[in-house]
Structure formats: C-alpha cells, structure tokens
Design an enzyme around this catalytic site. Structure first.
Site, PDB file in Angstrom:
ATOM      1  N   LYS A  46      19.908  25.311   8.919  1.00 41.12           N
ATOM      2  CA  LYS A  46      20.023  25.028  10.190  1.00 41.12           C
ATOM      3  C   LYS A  46      21.261  25.210  10.962  1.00 41.12           C
ATOM      4  O   LYS A  46      22.330  25.232  10.321  1.00 41.12           O
ATOM      5  CB  LYS A  46      19.217  23.876  10.711  1.00 41.12           C
ATOM      6  CG  LYS A  46      20.068  22.464  10.282  1.00 41.12           C
ATOM      7  CD  LYS A  46      19.592  21.253  10.497  1.00 41.12           C
ATOM      8  CE  LYS A  46      20.400  20.277  10.316  1.00 41.12           C
ATOM      9  NZ  LYS A  46      19.848  18.726  10.165  1.00 41.12           N
ATOM     10  N   ARG A 143      13.526   8.820  15.274  1.00 37.18           N
ATOM     11  CA  ARG A 143      13.877  10.012  15.818  1.00 37.18           C
ATOM     12  C   ARG A 143      12.445  10.719  15.767  1.00 37.18           C
ATOM     13  O   ARG A 143      11.489  10.205  16.221  1.00 37.18           O
ATOM     14  CB  ARG A 143      14.756  10.928  15.060  1.00 37.18           C
ATOM     15  CG  ARG A 143      16.289  10.421  15.349  1.00 37.18           C
ATOM     16  CD  ARG A 143      17.274  11.417  14.847  1.00 37.18           C
ATOM     17  NE  ARG A 143      16.892  12.448  13.884  1.00 37.18           N
ATOM     18  CZ  ARG A 143      17.939  13.264  13.094  1.00 37.18           C
ATOM     19  NH1 ARG A 143      18.987  12.881  13.423  1.00 37.18           N
ATOM     20  NH2 ARG A 143      17.536  14.043  12.290  1.00 37.18           N
ATOM     21  N   TYR A 273      50.536  23.694  26.352  1.00 33.61           N
ATOM     22  CA  TYR A 273      50.336  22.705  27.398  1.00 33.61           C
ATOM     23  C   TYR A 273      50.842  21.346  27.381  1.00 33.61           C
ATOM     24  O   TYR A 273      50.766  20.620  26.285  1.00 33.61           O
ATOM     25  CB  TYR A 273      48.728  22.649  27.669  1.00 33.61           C
ATOM     26  CG  TYR A 273      48.198  24.044  28.134  1.00 33.61           C
ATOM     27  CD1 TYR A 273      48.646  24.903  29.077  1.00 33.61           C
ATOM     28  CD2 TYR A 273      47.070  24.377  27.566  1.00 33.61           C
ATOM     29  CE1 TYR A 273      47.991  25.983  29.631  1.00 33.61           C
ATOM     30  CE2 TYR A 273      46.495  25.638  27.725  1.00 33.61           C
ATOM     31  CZ  TYR A 273      46.771  26.301  28.799  1.00 33.61           C
ATOM     32  OH  TYR A 273      46.422  27.643  28.936  1.00 33.61           O
ATOM     33  N   MET A 321      42.438  27.022  24.409  1.00 36.84           N
ATOM     34  CA  MET A 321      41.093  27.576  24.028  1.00 36.84           C
ATOM     35  C   MET A 321      41.062  28.714  23.221  1.00 36.84           C
ATOM     36  O   MET A 321      40.086  28.729  22.488  1.00 36.84           O
ATOM     37  CB  MET A 321      40.414  28.231  25.488  1.00 36.84           C
ATOM     38  CG  MET A 321      39.312  28.633  25.542  1.00 36.84           C
ATOM     39  SD  MET A 321      38.632  29.220  27.115  1.00 36.84           S
ATOM     40  CE  MET A 321      38.499  27.732  28.104  1.00 36.84           C
TER      41      MET A 321
HETATM   42  C1  LIG Z   1      20.016  18.237   8.882  1.00 39.92           C
HETATM   43  C2  LIG Z   1      18.793  17.685   8.148  1.00 39.92           C
HETATM   44  C3  LIG Z   1      18.985  17.634   6.456  1.00 39.92           C
HETATM   45  C4  LIG Z   1      20.249  18.063   5.795  1.00 39.92           C
HETATM   46  O1  LIG Z   1      21.221  16.786   5.848  1.00 39.92           O
HETATM   47  P1  LIG Z   1      22.702  16.954   5.082  1.00 39.92           P
HETATM   48  O2  LIG Z   1      23.115  15.321   5.254  1.00 39.92           O
HETATM   49  O3  LIG Z   1      23.692  17.769   5.883  1.00 39.92           O
HETATM   50  O4  LIG Z   1      22.427  17.417   3.611  1.00 39.92           O
HETATM   51  C5  LIG Z   1      17.902  17.235   5.797  1.00 39.92           C
HETATM   52  N1  LIG Z   1      17.061  17.040   6.493  1.00 39.92           N
HETATM   53  C6  LIG Z   1      16.761  16.716   7.940  1.00 39.92           C
HETATM   54  C7  LIG Z   1      15.393  16.427   8.506  1.00 39.92           C
HETATM   55  C8  LIG Z   1      17.708  17.393   8.684  1.00 39.92           C
HETATM   56  O5  LIG Z   1      17.554  17.244   9.926  1.00 39.92           O
END
Ligand SMILES: *Cc1c(COP(=O)(O)O)cnc(C)c1O
Length: 381
Positions: A46, A143, A273, A321
């Site tokens: 992801k 969640r 800056y 930036m």
């Molecule tokens: C992001 C995520 C993972 C992976 O988590 P890591 O700690 O980075 O290995 C696994 N399961 C779900 C549901 C996630 O949202």
C-alpha cells in the site's frame, strides 16, 4: 540465509534526484520473513509500496515467493492489475458506498468490515464467480473491523450469502495495536473466538491472518495461516532493540541526488532560512536539490547527515522546500558529486531510520513521504 549483497555508492555521474530501489532486496526480505515465520507472506505494498513504487515492490515480493499482495484500497489494487500483475491481491479499506464492481472485474479479494459492505459485495449482479472476501474483525484496535457485538450476525449473514453464491469467505483477519505483548495476546485470543463464531456459523475460512511485521517476529502464536508484512519487506525492523541488519534484512531504497552547486565562504556566513546555522571558519558549502517537498523531513533540520564521497556530513541550517545545504568543511567536492541521504547502512549511508529519529517520527512516515518529484528507479540486478 546470511546477508544479501549490497553495492557501495561512490562518485560518478549521480542522478539529479532519485530513489534507487533494490528489487532483489525486497525479494530477499520476503524470503527472510517466510523462513522465519514458516507461513505464507502477504506482501503489503500500500501507499505506493511504502514509497518504493507499488509495482517495483510487488514484483520484488512476488519474486521472493509472497502468496498475496496487500493494499489499502481498490484504487491501489487496480494500479497493480494495470501493470500486469495477476497474483492474488487483497484490499481492505473502502470508500463509502463502494459497489465492489472493480473487485469482481479484476479478481481482487476484499476485506470487509460491516454488514453494508457484505451486502454490496454479495450483490454483484450476473457475476460469473463469487467474490473472494476476508471478514475483518475488530480485536481491539478500534479502527475497521466487525465489533464483537456483531460477530454472530455478520458471520451468519456471510454464510447465507456464501450459500447463495455471491461471495466466498476465504479468510478472516484482524490487525494488532502493538501496544504491548500482553495487549496483542489478548487481541489474538479475541481473534480465535471470532474464528470460532465464524466456524459455528458454517464458514470455512482457509486464511486466518492477524500479524503484521512486529507480531510476526515477536509472537509466534500470531502467525496463523499467513502474515501481512509491510515495513520488514523494505528492510526495516519494527523492533526497538534490533535493527534490520540484525534480522538479516536489507534496506531496499537509496535516496540520492547530486550536488547542484558548491561555494567557498568565510566565517560567520549565515546559511538557509532564519540563519539557524552560521559558519565558524572558512569552509565549503554544497547545495543538495532535495527538500521537504520531496519528503526530506523539515523537522530533521540540525540533526541529520548525508553521505558525500564516502563521508558523512551534517546538514547545515533549515531544510527548505526544494533544497538544503551541507557544510563539507575541507572535503573536496564538485558539482555533480553524489549525495546519499539514506540507504542500506552496510554501504556507510545513513538509514531512513536515522532520518526518522532526527525528525522524531517513524521509518514508515519518512518512506511514504518521498515525493512525486523523485523518480523510483530499479537498481541494475
Ligand atoms: C499497513 C498494514 C500492514 C503492514 O504493517 P507493517 O507493520 O508495516 O508490517 C498489515 N496489515 C494491515 C491491515 C495494514 O494496514
């Protein structure tokens, strides 16, 4: 397995800005987790593969034997399909009112968290094959996921929809809080009870999965039928007391650029800056063309260093930036020389974890913040 080989960086014709991705390292890290846990790895790609490029990350993980790819949403899953990746993919975070039409068309498995999602998933019209679903259970993260008060209702409805042919419940899953080992053990006990409720309702989920990187390493009882690995795939340790190298992992991303200008200045020269930095003596300043718009954490101002021609040098003054300045002292540097912001520590580079520490955040935040101006380029194999 011992160590994945790394190529040291050095002078040469450095790219202006680049995130070099060692796809073979992602394959290596996938195998490390499969061997360590003894179960299939669902490779979590992801957020553009934690900033590495989702397609590059997916290719590496599949080469390393991952059984599935995991993404947050269907948009991300479709991107992988459009790149020609036909491995099983699961997506678990959905827009309100999602119809799951894209999931059916593209054979994407979905994680479902509510009765509404279950109905929409089963309501596929004249679909040829049932949609493969994983029921998501809230075991305490608060969640997504079906809360305990709804387990029975959702499981018996899922079983009815499965018998009617709209869905196939292939998995049950949850996600842990990593608050403490005891909190995670309590969540795993809740998960086991939820699986019992599903079984009693007539479901036969083949893939029970709850562990992400941290629990997969620390809690063998969390491994069930698969582990969902994100951070670890990219070469980082989720554990406070062991780094990636100690786990046999290799950092897959090298963030680099080339020096855009060099100037000699006298003592007392203000830099960037707010003049947070002033030179103390005659020195050389090198300009690096990456800034916070590229994901270089502004909060790391004053605490971060980079590798230039084999030596670490402190970032001088405010990270801006698009650029920042390095005080290289008497080190000879030229326009075009390579600057490594972070990479595999065995090459002598700082790690993304060093930047995360300097900015008081976590590696995932640094990695996923790498901006769109940075091309992700596969390292030559
Ligand atoms: C992001 C995520 C993972 C992976 O988590 P890591 O700690 O980075 O290995 C696994 N399961 C779900 C549901 C996630 O949202």
């Amino acid at each position: 397995m011992s160590e994945h080989p790394v190529t040291p960086s050095g002078p040469g014709s450095a790219p202006f800005r680049e995130a070099t991705i060692d796809v073979a390292a992602i394959a290596w890290n996938t195998r490390v987790f499969a061997e360590l846990t003894g179960v299939p790895v669902i490779a979590v790609v992801k957020a553009d593969g934690y900033g590495h490029g989702a397609v590059l990350a997916a290719r590496g993980a599949l080469a390393g034997g991952a059984s599935h790819l995991g993404v947050a949403d269907l948009e991300e899953a479709v991107e992988l399909r459009e790149a020609g990746i036909d491995a099983p993919i699961i997506a678990w975070l959905h827009a309100p009112g999602e119809t799951f039409a894209r999931a059916r068309e593209r054979h994407i498995e979905v994680g479902l968290s509510s009765p509404e999602q279950l109905e929409a998933a089963a309501n596929g019209g004249a679909a040829s094959a049932p949609l493969r679903v994983h029921l998501k259970i809230d075991t305490g993260l608060s969640r997504n996921g079906v809360p305990e008060s709804n387990w029975e209702r959702v499981c018996s409805r899922a079983a009815a929809l499965e018998r009617a042919g709209g869905i196939e419940v292939v998995g049950v899953f949850s996600h842990l809080s990593n608050t403490s080992l005891d909190d995670d053990r309590a969540a795993i006990r809740r998960f086991t009870r939820a699986v019992e409720v599903a079984t009693a309702a007539g479901l036969r989920p083949r893939i029970r999965h709850i562990a992400a990187s941290q629990a997969a390493l620390e809690l063998p009882e969390s491994r069930f039928d698969a582990v969902r690995i994100g951070l670890g795939l990219y070469g980082f340790s989720p554990l406070p007391d062991r780094d990636g190298a100690a786990l046999g992992l290799t950092a897959a991303m090298t963030l680099r650029g080339s020096i855009a200008s060099v100037k000699r200045v006298g003592p007392g020269t203000g830099v960037s800056y707010d003049y947070l930095f002033r030179t103390e003596r005659d020195t050389t300043l090198a300009l690096v063309p990456l800034g916070y718009a590229d994901g270089v954490p502004r909060q790391a101002t004053g605490n971060a260093s980079v590798l230039i021609n084999g030596y670490p040098h402190l970032v001088a003054g405010r990270i801006a930036m698009d650029q920042f300045v390095v005080d290289v002292g008497e080190t000879p540097v030229s326009v075009g020389d390579e600057v490594v912001l972070f990479g595999e520590p065995r090459t002598g580079a700082p790690s993304a974890e060093d930047w995360a520490d300097a900015a008081d955040t976590i590696q995932r935040h640094v990695l996923t913040g790498i901006g769109r101006r940075i091309p992700r380029v596969a390292a030559p194999e």
